[in-house]
Design a protein around this motif. Structure first.
Motif, short mmCIF file in Angstrom:
data_model
loop_
_atom_site.label_atom_id
_atom_site.label_comp_id
_atom_site.label_asym_id
_atom_site.label_seq_id
_atom_site.Cartn_x
_atom_site.Cartn_y
_atom_site.Cartn_z
N PHE A 58 4.15 0.48 -10.18
CA PHE A 58 4.27 1.01 -9.10
C PHE A 58 5.72 0.36 -8.38
O PHE A 58 6.12 -0.85 -8.74
N GLN A 59 6.45 0.97 -7.43
CA GLN A 59 7.49 0.37 -6.86
C GLN A 59 7.49 0.47 -5.42
O GLN A 59 6.71 1.36 -4.83
N GLU A 111 9.46 -1.00 -1.48
CA GLU A 111 10.72 -1.87 -1.20
C GLU A 111 10.18 -3.00 -0.42
O GLU A 111 11.24 -4.06 -0.09
N ARG A 145 -2.53 -3.54 -11.32
CA ARG A 145 -1.28 -2.74 -11.23
C ARG A 145 0.03 -3.54 -11.19
O ARG A 145 0.04 -4.82 -10.62
N ASP A 158 0.83 -1.34 -0.02
CA ASP A 158 -0.01 -0.01 0.04
C ASP A 158 0.86 1.37 0.01
O ASP A 158 0.47 2.35 -0.36
N THR A 159 2.15 1.05 0.54
CA THR A 159 2.82 2.25 0.42
C THR A 159 3.69 2.25 -0.90
O THR A 159 4.62 3.36 -1.10
N ALA A 160 3.42 1.36 -1.83
CA ALA A 160 4.10 1.48 -3.22
C ALA A 160 4.08 2.83 -3.95
O ALA A 160 2.78 3.22 -3.75
N VAL A 161 5.08 3.43 -4.35
CA VAL A 161 4.83 4.71 -5.03
C VAL A 161 4.70 4.74 -6.69
O VAL A 161 5.35 3.75 -7.16
N ARG A 162 4.13 5.54 -7.22
CA ARG A 162 3.83 5.38 -8.64
C ARG A 162 5.13 5.88 -9.39
O ARG A 162 5.85 6.54 -9.17
N PHE A 197 12.50 -1.45 -6.00
CA PHE A 197 13.09 -0.03 -6.39
C PHE A 197 14.29 -0.33 -6.99
O PHE A 197 14.58 0.28 -7.98
#
Lengths: 123, 667
Positions: free
Chosen positions: B154-155, B157, B171, B144-148, B176
């Motif tokens: 999305f990426q 860690e 998605r 849920d904290t993956a960033v676009r 990273f």
């Protein structure tokens, strides 16, 4: 004090926070949605989590950082040097300069920084 | 609920045949494009989802309903796998579950086992659904904290190897630390997944696995489906790439290969299965020739035709001859049918209008009585039928014309046999044909393999059964003219049939049938009015009875000797339209039952006390006072008091007296 750990995706969030601070949580939600693709709840969770770790503080919906961007970056470098270069800064610099071609201006800037450290300056 | 469970098992079994076929075809189709394999699994999915299927002669599924849905109710549970070898192994085991015969209280143990298995199945399904839901939820939490990165990419860690997540808005999640070229290839692969809609097919496959978790072949199929999806996806990506880029693509593949659990619930991962196989497949990839694709498609269509359809049921068209002038209620097929599926389906065929139809068990050991059911054109009637029992199919039809009418019925789920009763008539002697040869002072003896320890001995006046030193009189005559052995009752043991003369002064001819196996006799006589004689027809070899006016040769009627409704009858005789009523036995004396017709019967309005001669009684159970019996008679009641019935064609107990049986015995 131990520097608080910031994960990669949290770091992306921090970049937004540093750019816009002081900023309201509501605004951060909007910014994170646009730039990171985060849900509202995810942003609030991360604000809370980083607040607990002492990276930021949330005063009635206004978010300000407790850790500056420079500090965070420095810490990342420390960790990198420690992990990959056995704590040897010259080894790190050597590796860094091997692939990155540096301009004259950049070399001068680095020289000035080294001189400043030699004189016992804090920066 | 149990029915759903049995249906699922049946679907699983029939789909297993298809899975086996796909496993074999995968070996044959090595050269074909990989999407063909995925398509084959799609056909398996259709077989598993679609509860209905149509019948086709092409079908290679051995049986569409291996386990009958009413197996737990069956007196003798059996399966029909369509493979005789399997049936012959499984069915004896199943039959050993069957309750001992004639014990009404004990249940078929399957009635206990099937609900238990049903519950185990439901628990399994529930557990897998829960597992899926929990792992899906945990994965969602993890990313849920993956960033676009851009678009739907999305990426995070928390991601160690790339995958696609989500059904509606899928998605792509990446770690990273991924550099330019690897990232490009990985994204190309995952986007190809999304374009191929693999993020739908794979969860669908897993859902079907959840339902059919008890079937090991399904697990194998799911694992292979996952592999085939990845291979087909690789294929789609590298089709567009040059040789050099293919090498890079393989590099990315290896970089992302991470050991994963084989049956992970949802996400489509880049380095998921069989990296070695995938690298090999990418290296060997050649654009398939057009004809290869054509053949592959033809094979898929063939598989669909052969395995999506159910086997055609064997249907027979049986002929029923309604003889000219027939006034019988029911006329029957010559052939006899038998089933192993506890039911028989009947359609009306050519020439048959809307009428009643029934199954008539030819051997009286059949436990169930079969009531007539209305049959309409185009609609089938399904009868419950005991396995391993032979039935004739009867239709309710009269024929007032002078010509035989031929009608047809169609029947499914059965074996058909043509009964050859001709061979079963054994002529012992017949002095009616050659009266001059009558041995008035001699005797004849015969032994039959059916009754090994008995010798039947005839003298002109008496028929004896000799067993060792003991001889029993079966019947007497003045004289006994002829004797035939014929299994009329269908129990495998022949009855002794004779024409006899009887009486002094007024001599009439009668026909007597002695059922030695059951120690019971049937007699056809109408003293002073008609004579009955028995003869074997020279053309069809069967036994016929001639009814002539008393003391003349004037033939009134003639007909085949048959056993029907638990009594011996003459086929085609006008008095065959017997009346039947039920009555309670009040007294037994002088060879008569004194009975009272049951409430509501027509006979009760005629008389409340009727004397019924004890004749043609079904041997078991023996009627006793207080029992309710069913009396078959000519329809004529003599208005005396008590009233009397002259001709009784059959008596059988239909309800034993509960309270007074012992009392009556003790008397």
């Amino acid at each position: 004090m131990d520097f608080p750990k910031i994960h990669e995706s949290e770091y992306r969030f921090c970049l937004i926070m540093w750019e816009h601070e002081p900023v309201t949580a509501v605004e951060l939600v909007k910014l994170c949605q646009d730039q990171l693709g985060w849900k509202r709840t995810t942003t609030y969770t991360v604000i809370k989590r980083l607040g607990e770790r002492g990276v930021l503080k949330n005063d009635n919906g206004t978010v300000t950082s407790l850790v500056s961007k420079d500090e965070a970056q420095a810490c990342e470098i420390d960790e990198l040097v420690e992990k990959k270069f056995e704590g040897s800064l010259p080894a790190f610099i050597a590796a860094f300069t091997k692939h990155q071609a540096m301009s004259e201006d950049e070399l001068d800037e680095v020289q000035r920084m080294i001189d400043r450290i030699r004189k016992g300056g804090s920066q | 609920m149990n029915e759903l469970f049995l249906k699922i098992i049946n679907m699983s079994i029939s789909a297993s045949w298809l899975i086996l076929a796909v496993l074999i075809l995968r070996l044959v189709l090595k050269k074909a494009p990989k999407w063909v394999n995925v398509l084959l699994w799609g056909i398996v999915a259709v077989r598993l989802i679609c509860p209905l299927s149509f019948e086709s002669a092409l079908s290679l599924i051995p049986s569409s309903e291996t386990i009958p849905l009413d197996i737990e109710m069956a007196a003798k549970p059996t399966i029909d796998s369509g493979v005789p070898a399997i049936n012959s192994v499984v069915n004896p085991v199943l039959s050993s579950f069957a309750p001992p015969q004639h014990v009404l209280t004990s249940a078929n143990p399957l009635q206990i086992w099937i609900p238990i298995l049903n519950i185990i199945w439901l628990i399994g399904v529930g557990a897998l659904l829960l597992y899926t839901a929990v792992s899906y939820w945990r994965l969602c939490r993890k990313v849920d904290t993956a960033v676009r990165y851009k678009g739907n990419i999305f990426q995070s860690e928390n991601v160690s190897s790339p995958f696609v997540l989500g059904i509606i808005k899928p998605r792509i999640y990446l770690p990273f630390n991924m550099n330019g070229q690897d990232l490009e290839h990985v994204v190309a692969h995952e986007q190809a997944h999304i374009r191929r809609k693999d993020h739908w097919w794979k969860p669908l496959g897993f859902l079907l696995l959840t339902i059919h978790w008890f079937n090991p072949l399904m697990w194998l199929a799911y694992v292979l489906l996952c592999r085939d999806i990845e291979l087909a996806c690789d294929e789609k990506v590298i089709k567009e790439l040059g040789n050099e880029q293919r090498a890079d693509y393989m590099q990315a593949l290896v970089a992302c290969s991470v050991n994963r659990r084989m049956i992970a619930a949802c996400p489509l991962a880049f380095g998921e299965v069989g990296v070695k196989e995938r690298v090999k497949s990418v290296m060997n990839y050649k654009k398939p020739a057009f004809w290869v694709i054509i053949i592959a498609v033809i094979i898929c269509v063939g598989v669909a035709a052969c395995f999506l359809t159910n086997p055609k049921q064997d249907r027979y068209t049986l002929r029923i001859v309604v003889p000219a002038g027939s006034q019988e209620e029911f006329v029957y097929t010559e052939e006899e049918v038998s089933t192993v599926r506890n039911s028989i389906k009947i359609w009306s065929g050519d020439g048959l209008g809307d009428t009643e139809v029934l199954l008539f068990p030819v051997n009286k050991t059949a436990e169930t009585g079969y009531t007539a059911t209305y049959l309409t054109h185009g609609m089938s009637v399904e009868f419950d039928a005991e396995n391993d029992t032979w039935f004739k199919i009867g239709v309710n039809m009269q024929n007032p014309t002078n010509e035989d009418i031929i009608v047809y019925v169609e029947v499914e789920n059965v074996e058909v046999r043509i009964v050859d009763e001709i061979n079963s008539v054994i002529e012992w002697f017949d002095y009616l044909e050659t009266p001059d040869e009558m041995k008035w002072d001699g005797s004849l003896e015969i032994s039959l393999t059916e009754f090994p320890d008995v010798t039947f001995r005839w003298t002109y006046g008496e028929m004896l059964a000799v067993k060792g030193s003991k001889s029993t009189s079966l019947y007497t005559g003045m004289p006994i003219w002829n004797a035939y052995f014929c299994d009329l009752t269908g129990d495998g043991l022949p009855e002794l049939c004779s024409s006899i003369s009887w009486g002094s002064g007024m001599i009439d001819n009668r026909v007597i049938i002695y059922d030695y196996a059951n120690g019971v006799s049937y007699e056809l006589s109408d003293r002073g009015y008609f004579d009955f004689t028995l003869r074997q027809d020279h053309q069809d070899g069967r036994l016929y009875v001639d009814k002539t006016k008393y003391h003349t040769d004037e033939l009134v009627e003639t007909g085949r000797l048959v056993f029907k409704n638990h009594c011996i009858q003459i086929e085609g005789f006008s008095n065959e339209a017997h009346q039947v009523f039920q009555a309670e036995i009040l007294e037994i004396h002088d060879g008569n039952y004194l009975v009272k017709p049951v409430e509501g019967s027509w006979e009760l309005s005629s008389a409340d006390r009727i004397e019924v001669p004890i004749r043609n009684v079904h041997p078991s159970p023996e009627p006793e006072i207080g029992d309710v019996i069913e009396i078959e008679y000519a329809g004529e009641i003599l208005e005396t008091y008590p009233a009397q019935i002259a001709d009784v064609y059959g008596i059988k107990v239909i309800e034993k007296n509960k309270g007074f049986t012992h009392l009556a015995n003790d008397d």
